[in-house]
Design a protein around this motif. Structure first.
Motif, mmCIF file in Angstrom:
data_model
loop_
_atom_site.group_PDB
_atom_site.id
_atom_site.type_symbol
_atom_site.label_atom_id
_atom_site.label_comp_id
_atom_site.label_asym_id
_atom_site.label_seq_id
_atom_site.Cartn_x
_atom_site.Cartn_y
_atom_site.Cartn_z
ATOM 1 N N PRO A 193 0.826 -1.214 0.000
ATOM 2 C CA PRO A 193 0.000 0.000 0.000
ATOM 3 C C PRO A 193 0.857 1.259 0.000
ATOM 4 N N VAL A 194 0.268 2.353 -0.509
ATOM 5 C CA VAL A 194 0.981 3.623 -0.606
ATOM 6 C C VAL A 194 0.216 4.716 0.121
ATOM 7 N N GLY A 195 0.932 5.816 0.378
ATOM 8 C CA GLY A 195 0.301 7.014 0.888
ATOM 9 C C GLY A 195 -0.085 7.935 -0.254
ATOM 10 N N ALA A 196 -0.550 9.124 0.084
ATOM 11 C CA ALA A 196 -0.980 10.081 -0.931
ATOM 12 C C ALA A 196 0.155 10.471 -1.872
ATOM 13 N N ASP A 197 1.410 10.308 -1.433
ATOM 14 C CA ASP A 197 2.572 10.627 -2.260
ATOM 15 C C ASP A 197 2.988 9.452 -3.141
ATOM 16 N N LEU A 198 2.200 8.370 -3.113
ATOM 17 C CA LEU A 198 2.449 7.146 -3.881
ATOM 18 C C LEU A 198 3.696 6.395 -3.435
ATOM 19 N N LEU A 199 4.217 6.752 -2.264
ATOM 20 C CA LEU A 199 5.332 6.009 -1.677
ATOM 21 C C LEU A 199 4.795 4.896 -0.786
ATOM 22 N N PRO A 200 5.409 3.725 -0.802
ATOM 23 C CA PRO A 200 4.956 2.643 0.071
ATOM 24 C C PRO A 200 4.987 3.044 1.543
ATOM 25 N N THR A 201 3.992 2.584 2.262
ATOM 26 C CA THR A 201 3.944 2.844 3.695
ATOM 27 C C THR A 201 4.892 1.928 4.468
ATOM 28 N N GLY A 202 5.349 0.864 3.822
ATOM 29 C CA GLY A 202 6.168 -0.152 4.469
ATOM 30 C C GLY A 202 5.389 -1.408 4.783
ATOM 31 N N GLU A 203 4.055 -1.309 4.741
ATOM 32 C CA GLU A 203 3.216 -2.469 4.990
ATOM 33 C C GLU A 203 3.212 -3.380 3.758
ATOM 34 N N ILE A 204 3.122 -4.679 3.986
ATOM 35 C CA ILE A 204 2.873 -5.648 2.921
ATOM 36 C C ILE A 204 1.530 -6.286 3.246
ATOM 37 N N ALA A 205 0.509 -5.954 2.452
ATOM 38 C CA ALA A 205 -0.876 -6.256 2.807
ATOM 39 C C ALA A 205 -1.476 -7.327 1.900
ATOM 40 N N ASP A 206 -2.504 -7.979 2.421
ATOM 41 C CA ASP A 206 -3.265 -8.978 1.664
ATOM 42 C C ASP A 206 -4.099 -8.274 0.594
ATOM 43 N N VAL A 207 -4.144 -8.848 -0.605
ATOM 44 C CA VAL A 207 -4.925 -8.234 -1.682
ATOM 45 C C VAL A 207 -6.407 -8.545 -1.595
ATOM 46 N N SER A 208 -6.796 -9.464 -0.727
ATOM 47 C CA SER A 208 -8.206 -9.877 -0.660
ATOM 48 C C SER A 208 -9.123 -8.680 -0.445
ATOM 49 N N GLU A 209 -10.213 -8.634 -1.229
ATOM 50 C CA GLU A 209 -11.226 -7.582 -1.145
ATOM 51 C C GLU A 209 -10.646 -6.203 -1.433
ATOM 52 N N THR A 210 -9.635 -6.149 -2.282
ATOM 53 C CA THR A 210 -9.075 -4.881 -2.754
ATOM 54 C C THR A 210 -9.063 -4.894 -4.283
ATOM 55 N N PRO A 211 -8.871 -3.738 -4.915
ATOM 56 C CA PRO A 211 -8.762 -3.708 -6.380
ATOM 57 C C PRO A 211 -7.536 -4.434 -6.918
ATOM 58 N N PHE A 212 -6.630 -4.840 -6.001
ATOM 59 C CA PHE A 212 -5.369 -5.440 -6.412
ATOM 60 C C PHE A 212 -5.411 -6.966 -6.363
ATOM 61 N N ASP A 213 -6.605 -7.501 -6.086
ATOM 62 C CA ASP A 213 -6.776 -8.952 -6.146
ATOM 63 C C ASP A 213 -7.024 -9.339 -7.597
ATOM 64 N N LEU A 214 -5.928 -9.640 -8.271
ATOM 65 C CA LEU A 214 -5.971 -9.980 -9.692
ATOM 66 C C LEU A 214 -5.566 -11.434 -9.902
ATOM 67 N N ARG A 215 -5.775 -12.237 -8.871
ATOM 68 C CA ARG A 215 -5.357 -13.634 -8.953
ATOM 69 C C ARG A 215 -6.192 -14.428 -9.947
ATOM 70 N N GLU A 216 -7.361 -13.935 -10.264
ATOM 71 C CA GLU A 216 -8.151 -14.465 -11.370
ATOM 72 C C GLU A 216 -8.293 -13.360 -12.407
ATOM 73 N N ALA A 217 -8.434 -13.753 -13.661
ATOM 74 C CA ALA A 217 -8.511 -12.771 -14.748
ATOM 75 C C ALA A 217 -9.592 -11.741 -14.445
ATOM 76 N N THR A 218 -9.207 -10.464 -14.463
ATOM 77 C CA THR A 218 -10.099 -9.367 -14.081
ATOM 78 C C THR A 218 -10.101 -8.297 -15.169
ATOM 79 N N ARG A 219 -11.282 -7.919 -15.594
ATOM 80 C CA ARG A 219 -11.400 -6.820 -16.547
ATOM 81 C C ARG A 219 -10.881 -5.561 -15.871
ATOM 82 N N LEU A 220 -9.966 -4.837 -16.536
ATOM 83 C CA LEU A 220 -9.352 -3.677 -15.909
ATOM 84 C C LEU A 220 -10.383 -2.611 -15.557
ATOM 85 N N GLY A 221 -11.367 -2.403 -16.411
ATOM 86 C CA GLY A 221 -12.414 -1.431 -16.100
ATOM 87 C C GLY A 221 -13.130 -1.769 -14.812
#
Length: 333
Positions: A193-221
């Motif tokens: 995850p990032v802050g408003a400056d797009l720099l990583p916060t240092g956390e390594i987070a689970d993608v579940s229930e986020t827009p970044f869960d792309l483990r199955e084919a996902t339409r970008l829109g």
């Protein structure tokens, strides 16, 4: 296409069903022509119509970026008890190597055949504030339906190195419109995850229930429609995904209706997915059409952004006697 006699001109490498045009400025991929089984040829990367646009103002299109790809907070870092200030080019952040990163340099063509070319660049000690003289070589090689990019770097002083290629892909053809209908798969169960400056916060987070869960084919829109704070920060996806596994493996699969499929393989721990929010119709593409928002998607194989500031991230330190090596492969089917 023919290979030019002068290394100052674009270089073209070919194999059955594929041709790549490369520009010495930034060692950049300007065109990538893929011929499908039906005989249709499509240029699947974004490129400047004017070749001279790559000379110091290319906007990263298809270029090799470094010495430190992605973002470095505070435009500086500590290494072995010494602080190094580097050039900032995004507020107080250094992006893709700073004010004069590798994308803005003219690389030397040191070897070439009909199907491969090697570019070399010497980055002197203190370049953009980075310590150590670094010698970099990047080899593009093609075979039927496949492009490999092999990076090698050495240094004479401890430094940091993180290299990637910043191609923007549109499988339906450069200038064909937004990539919203593309479907992306990334085997990554975590992201940074990032802050408003797009720099990583240092956390390594689970993608579940986020827009970044792309483990199955996902339409970008659909992924972009999920909303949330993280997408607002980047105007879409502009995030590092922590790819599962290690070593050379599939890190992304991109598909689009009636278009070739792209499989990206890499030995790097991260993949920066960027959906091209910044395009505003000011860049004229190879085919003469301008690039609007989401005209292409960047899939940047990489070490983690801002790694020198986060002990929990994989190291990007390179020391004398060591050799930085990494390979990325694009396969079209």
């Amino acid at each position: 296409m023919t290979i030019p006699t002068s290394p100052a001109e674009p270089v073209v490498v070919t194999a059955p069903g594929i041709a790549v045009e490369l520009v010495p400025f930034g060692a950049a991929v300007r065109r990538l022509l893929v011929t499908d089984a039906g005989g249709r040829t499509v240029d699947v990367v974004l490129g400047h119509r004017d070749v001279s646009a790559y000379d110091g103002r290319g906007g990263y299109l298809g270029a090799v970026v470094g010495r430190l790809a992605n973002r470095l907070g505070g435009a500086g870092f500590d290494l072995d008890g010494r602080h190094h200030d580097v050039t900032a080019n995004e507020g107080t952040t250094s992006l893709h190597g700073g004010l004069e990163g590798f994308d803005q340099r003219r690389w030397d063509v040191v070897s070439r055949t009909g199907s491969s070319v090697t570019f070399a660049l010497d980055s002197p000690d203190g370049d953009q504030g980075y310590p150590g003289h670094v010698h970099v070589e990047v080899t593009y090689a093609v075979e039927a339906g496949r492009v490999s990019i092999a990076y090698v770097a050495t240094t004479d002083k401890p430094t940091v190195v993180n290299l990637t290629n910043h191609a923007y892909v549109n499988l339906t053809g450069e200038g064909s419109g937004p990539v919203d209908e593309h479907r992306l798969t990334v085997p990554a169960s975590r992201y940074t995850p990032v802050g408003a400056d797009l720099l990583p916060t240092g956390e390594i987070a689970d993608v579940s229930e986020t827009p970044f869960d792309l483990r199955e084919a996902t339409r970008l829109g659909d992924a972009l429609d999920r909303g949330g704070e993280q997408l607002r920060y980047g105007g879409g996806i502009d995030h590092n995904l922590v790819v599962d596994g290690a070593g050379m493996r599939e890190v992304a699969r991109l598909e689009a209706p009636s278009a070739p499929t792209l499989v990206v393989e890499s030995d790097q721990p991260g993949l920066q997915v960027y959906t091209g929010a910044h395009f505003d119709d000011t860049v004229v593409g190879v085919g003469g059409r301008t690039y609007g928002p989401r005209a292409g998607i960047a899939l940047e194989t990489q070490g983690f952004p801002d790694a020198p500031h986060h002990d929990g991230f994989p190291s990007v330190v390179l020391r004398p006697g060591e050799t930085y090596r990494t390979t990325t492969v694009w396969t079209f089917s």
